[in-house]
Design an enzyme around this catalytic site. Structure first.
Site, mmCIF file in Angstrom:
data_model
loop_
_atom_site.group_PDB
_atom_site.id
_atom_site.type_symbol
_atom_site.label_atom_id
_atom_site.label_comp_id
_atom_site.label_asym_id
_atom_site.label_seq_id
_atom_site.Cartn_x
_atom_site.Cartn_y
_atom_site.Cartn_z
ATOM 1 N N HIS A 140 -13.042 0.066 9.073
ATOM 2 C CA HIS A 140 -14.253 0.791 9.432
ATOM 3 C C HIS A 140 -15.494 -0.086 9.290
ATOM 4 C CE1 HIS A 140 -12.358 4.685 9.845
ATOM 5 N NE2 HIS A 140 -11.709 4.491 8.706
ATOM 6 N N GLU A 180 -9.976 7.101 -1.172
ATOM 7 C CA GLU A 180 -9.573 7.599 0.150
ATOM 8 C C GLU A 180 -10.254 6.705 1.188
ATOM 9 O OE1 GLU A 180 -11.079 11.448 1.201
ATOM 10 O OE2 GLU A 180 -13.041 11.059 0.332
ATOM 11 N N CYS A 211 19.998 -0.592 15.972
ATOM 12 C CA CYS A 211 20.024 -1.651 14.968
ATOM 13 C C CYS A 211 20.184 -1.097 13.564
ATOM 14 C CB CYS A 211 18.786 -2.523 15.072
ATOM 15 S SG CYS A 211 17.250 -1.655 14.717
#
Ligand SMILES: Cc1cc2nc3c(=O)[nH]c(=O)nc-3n(C[C@H](O)[C@H](O)[C@H](O)COP(=O)(O)OP(=O)(O)OC[C@H]3O[C@@H](n4cnc5c(N)ncnc54)[C@H](O)[C@@H]3O)c2cc1C
Ligand SMILES: Cc1cc2nc3c(=O)[nH]c(=O)nc-3n(C[C@H](O)[C@H](O)[C@H](O)COP(=O)(O)OP(=O)(O)OC[C@H]3O[C@@H](n4cnc5c(N)ncnc54)[C@H](O)[C@@H]3O)c2cc1C
Lengths: 477, 418
Positions: free
Chosen positions: A50, A337, A443
């Site tokens: 950000h 956060e 896989c």
């Protein structure tokens, strides 16, 4: 033996902090409750670096976001982690929202975000032709970027280990006592002693703090759900497209990922459990509805997977960093956060400063090597590089995951790396084997085989992500 | 760089049959590139019988069916490279592959047959909410664990999707001592062969719930249960019908997706319905010299038809390689009429001179209906069918004589009449 510092939690914060502390002559332990690093918020988030216009000026969040954003390119270069400076746009759909955009711009200026511009509709559509015709304009933040969050965590841990940090997995801290200036940590691997503790346990950082009687951190769990779409639609937008933020956060974004997929999400829903990473029909529907608002062509027909991330939302709305009021040797790294991933390099520096200042004289570690060698990636290599790699190690000539073109050699490297992969998801996060459109259909069984061979165990001991997430039961009759 | 007349990508039944046919038609240098350790494709893990009834007139297991072609290959000078993955095919027919022994391989081909088969639709594409526990896998992956690796991938099993692999695995898991609780199918009909429903579910008392789906998975580490629910006519789950079923394994058999990444790289047109290339009656794509056959072209339920189709591709490739002047061509695109979802081939060369078989699937179940072939307004054939189902591929033949009468404005339509 007594560690100088025990860092609890190997998310991006714990890993980068341990690495930062390794720049000093200190005995450092990095303790992780699960079978691998990056098993919490650091593996399931938007991966956006950000720019820093969201947080209230003057908060730690605002300061460390802008700083982290500017540090990220160099950190990623040192650690050979994919990072792209693609810029972000906060898109407005009404004149009212244009006001929000202007407010964000002002905030950004106050926070020191460089290069921002407000775009009108025409300029915006020229930049991103696949945006909805309903857009009015946007905030353009050119310093924003994208990064692979788990690869950053993995790389930081590897580099920390190479520089002397002791990484302990499946080491859950269950209780802490303190006497004679030393902490004693009761863990699932027995007792560990340390002079300082960094509490980087993410969603559980409040509980860790409570273990020393510090009740200052209050966290609310906030769930965010996403879809990952196929690479075929990965270039629908080149910038990260945000909608205008609300009380619950930054809204549903549409963004390319560093690996070329398209990411849409997250929702924001407060929940009670700290480990409920289920997706929900409602949440996934919300993601669909809101992402289409930004980009009408987005369709979950191209979804290859969906996932949930859990934000540890602090009630005081800011990061809690630094010494506990209860015990100055206990260092908080809590309430981290979003923009925690972006801020991580700056947080690591901040915490290392706090600790080394508290310790007084600490000698620098002159042999510290900040560089993590680039990992060989067959899919990114030129023909000549491929030839050379296969000549050196034929395992690079054997493709295991065909959707993402991952070789056996790369999988073996991921297992043998410092703090390497021990389970199928760990291989997946380090190599991308199983992350493509077939999601391990082909896989998966080969990866299980290679893990068992390299770790010297039976295939039915191999797990998806540690604990009792075994994949196979007994031999057939 | 190596040079071959024909490069075959994929060594499953399609690739093997195409290569053998091309050899028989006189093509000199042929190479088959196969990603797996052995030839045979998906057949190697299909140890049940039910292969070859149409082509060989006997019931064989998957590996037995494959072995017949592997044996034939050994008696030819066709080069086979296994454990070799094709990474790229460019628009000049240059093939790039890689393996441990040779490193990077560049092979210039005159013609190419694409026979890469298909993959299973994964969980992510199905949007099932819930936890990320282990024990959720495609039925084909489970089949590989049981039949090739010899380990049980689960003990209490719910299967979502009634495709053939799911049905076969319901039986297989039961025989291995697991408890298969239910097979849920989203649609009001099964996507599998009727014979598989009878032999794999009915004979073992395993319930098949139609118009039912899995809406949520539970369990933090290993799967502990799933919530299933009936769906309405728009396929939306009905809240009041939700039911929790305890299980440790969820197997998905929800459709196959042709592996067309290479095809798309060349820039070949893809049919939106089949998800395979658009081809003519010799299975040539719109990129000259590139052919496609088998499951990569459209999903087959029976390997016998794969073999037949691959032989056409092999023959087409041989003609392309061996004839100096291009054959005369004039194309007509057959149209899907009522009830017909797609037709393969999508283009027919009316100068071909042979009968042409059109393969198709219907969009729903029909009882006592007719399959009608109409060319230039004339009904060429109208065959009565006791049952038509989306799970069973059908075909009609355009006789050579009919084609001979056509011109480029002609129309060909296949439809279902109730
Ligand atoms: C949905 C969502 C979207 C986000 N998007 C962005 C974004 O775009 N940009 C951005 O900058 N940030 C974003 N964030 C924020 C970012 O992801 C977090 O700030 C960051 O990952 C937090 O890292 P962490 O190391 O503090 O926590 P975590 O990654 O959760 O790590 C904590 C670790 O501690 C371990 N642990 C817990 N308890 C114990 C114990 N008792 N003993 C030992 N170990 C323990 C856990 O197992 C875990 O590994 C987002 C977050 C979420 C949830
Ligand atoms: C579980 C199951 C049950 C079935 N049951 C029956 C039955 O009872 N009776 C019946 O008649 N039919 C049955 N079928 C159908 C039949 O097996 C298939 O239609 C047939 O195998 C398709 O053949 P193919 O060659 O097109 O594809 P495949 O068999 O899938 O072969 C494709 C090959 O191409 C290789 N390949 C792909 N990409 C590359 C690359 N890039 N480079 C190199 N190699 C590549 C793959 O490894 C594979 O070996 C069943 C199929 C399945 C999956």
């Amino acid at each position: 033996m007594c560690f100088d510092v025990a860092v609890i939690g190997a998310g991006v914060i714990g890993a980068l902090t341990a690495r930062e502390l390794a720049k000093y002559k200190l005995n450092i332990a990095l303790l992780e409750a699960t079978n691998d690093v990056a098993m919490g918020a650091s593996k399931a988030n938007s991966g956006i670096v950000h720019a820093g216009f969201d947080a209230k000026p003057g908060t730690l969040k605002a300061k460390l976001n802008v700083k982290g954003c500017s540090m990220m390119p160099a950190v990623c270069a040192d650690l050979s982690v994919p990072y792209k400076n693609n810029g972000s746009l906060v898109v407005a759909f009404s004149e009212e929202e244009m006001e929000t955009v202007k407010n964000l711009y002002d905030r950004g200026i106050a926070n020191g975000v460089p290069g921002m511009k407000i775009l009108d509709k025409k300029a915006l559509k020229e930049l991103e032709p696949n945006l909805s015709d309903e857009v009015c304009g946007a905030l353009d933040a050119p310093s924003a970027g994208i990064v692979c969050p788990y690869e950053l965590t993995i790389a930081a841990t590897e580099n920390a280990v190479v520089n002397g940090v002791e990484f302990k997995r499946n080491c859950k801290v269950e209780a802490i006592s303190f006497s004679d200036g030393v902490f004693s940590l009761k863990t699932t691997l027995g007792e560990i002693k340390a002079k300082y503790i960094v509490d980087a346990a993410g969603a559980y950082s409040d509980e860790i703090a409570k273990m020393i009687g510090d009740n200052s951190v209050e966290l609310v769990m906030r769930r965010g759900e996403y879809f990952i779409l196929d690479k075929a639609v990965g270039n629908m937008v080149s910038h990260t497209i945000f909608q205008c933020p609300s009380k619950m956060g930054k809204g549903i974004l549409v963004s390319p990922t560093v690996d070329g997929n398209l990411l849409i999400g997250p929702t924001a829903e407060d929940i009670d459990e700290k480990d409920n990473t289920s997706t929900t029909a409602n949440g996934l529907n919300t993601v669909k509805t809101f992402s289409v608002k930004s980009c009408p062509a987005v369709s979950t027909r191209n979804a290859i997977t969906s996932f949930t991330g859990l934000r540890a939302h602090p009630v005081n709305d800011d990061f809690t960093l630094g010494a506990s009021k209860v015990n100055a040797q206990f260092i908080h790294a809590s309430g981290i956060e979003s923009p925690g991933l972006t801020s991580a390099p700056a947080i690591a520096e901040y915490l290392a400063d706090v600790i080394t200042n508290a310790m007084g004289e600490v000698e620098k570690n002159d042999s510290f090597n900040p560089v993590r060698e680039e990992v060989f990636r067959f899919r990114h290599a030129s023909d000549e590089e491929r030839e050379a790699a296969i000549a050196k190690n034929p395992a690079y000539g054997r493709i295991v995951c065909r959707c993402e073109t991952i070789t056996e050699g790369e999988i073996i490297d991921a297992i043998k790396a410092p703090a390497g992969a021990r389970d199928v998801d760990g291989v997946k996060r380090r190599t991308r084997a199983g992350m493509g459109r077939c999601q391990g259909g082909f896989c998966g069984s080969k990866v299980v085989e290679i893990l068992a061979r390299e770790l010297g165990c039976e295939v039915n001991e191999i797990t998806k992500f540690g604990a009792s997430s075994n994949i196979l039961f007994d031999k057939t009759k | 760089m190596l040079n071959y007349d024909l490069v075959v990508v994929g060594g499953g039944p399609a690739g093997m049959a195409a290569a053998l046919k091309a050899k028989e038609c006189g093509v000199e240098s042929i190479i088959i590139l196969e990603r797996a350790e052995t030839l045979g494709g998906i057949l190697e893990q299909c140890i049940h019988t039910g292969f070859g009834l149409h082509y060989f007139g006997e019931e064989l297991s998957g590996p037995e069916y494959a072995a017949k072609f592997i044996d034939q290959l050994e008696n030819t000078d066709i080069t086979v490279k296994t454990d070799t993955m094709v990474l790229d095919v460019d628009d000049n027919n240059l093939v790039t592959a890689v393996n441990k022994q040779d490193g990077l391989l560049k092979i210039q081909a005159k013609a190419i047959v694409l026979a890469m088969g298909c993959r299973e639709r994964p969980r992510g594409a199905l949007e099932i909410a819930g936890t990320r526990a282990s024990g959720i896998m495609t039925a084909g992956t489970a089949q590989k664990y049981v039949n090739i690796d010899g380990y049980m991938p689960g003990k209490k099993v719910v299967i979502l999707g009634s495709g053939d692999i799911g049905l076969i695995m319901a039986r297989r898991m039961t025989l291995e001592g697991a408890e298969v609780k239910v097979v849920c199918e989203l649609m009001p009909y099964s996507g599998g062969l009727t014979r598989n429903i009878v032999q794999c579910l009915d004979d073992f008392g395993i319930p098949l719930k139609l118009s039912t789906t899995v809406v949520e998975t539970h369990g933090k580490n290993r799967l502990e249960g799933v919530t299933i629910a009936q769906v309405d006519e728009k396929l939306r789950p009905i809240e009041s019908t939700k039911e929790y079923i305890e299980c440790d394994t969820l197997m998905l058999s929800c459709g196959l997706i042709p592996e067309n990444e290479l095809t798309k790289n060349v820039g070949i047109s893809i049919d939106r319905i089949t998800n395979g290339a658009v081809v003519d009656e010799m299975r040539q794509t719109d990129h000259k010299g590139v052919f496609a056959c088998g499951n990569v072209l459209h999903v087959h339920d029976l390997v016998d038809y794969v073999t037949l189709e691959a032989q056409l591709a092999g023959e087409g490739a041989a003609q392309y390689i061996l004839s100096d002047c291009a054959k005369e061509t004039e194309y007509v695109s057959p149209k899907t009429g009522n009830g017909v979802r797609y037709l393969v081939p999508q283009k027919v060369n009316i100068k071909n001179g042979n009968d042409v078989k059109l393969y198709f699937r219907v969009g729903q179940i029909y009882k006592n209906a007719r399959v009608v072939l109409e060319c230039d307004g004339e009904i060429i054939s109208s065959k009565k069918k006791v049952k038509l189902a989306p799970g069973e591929m059908e075909n009609v033949v355009i006789p050579a004589a009919t084609l001979a009468k056509m011109n480029s404005d002609s129309t060909i339509t296949v439809r279902v009449e109730e």
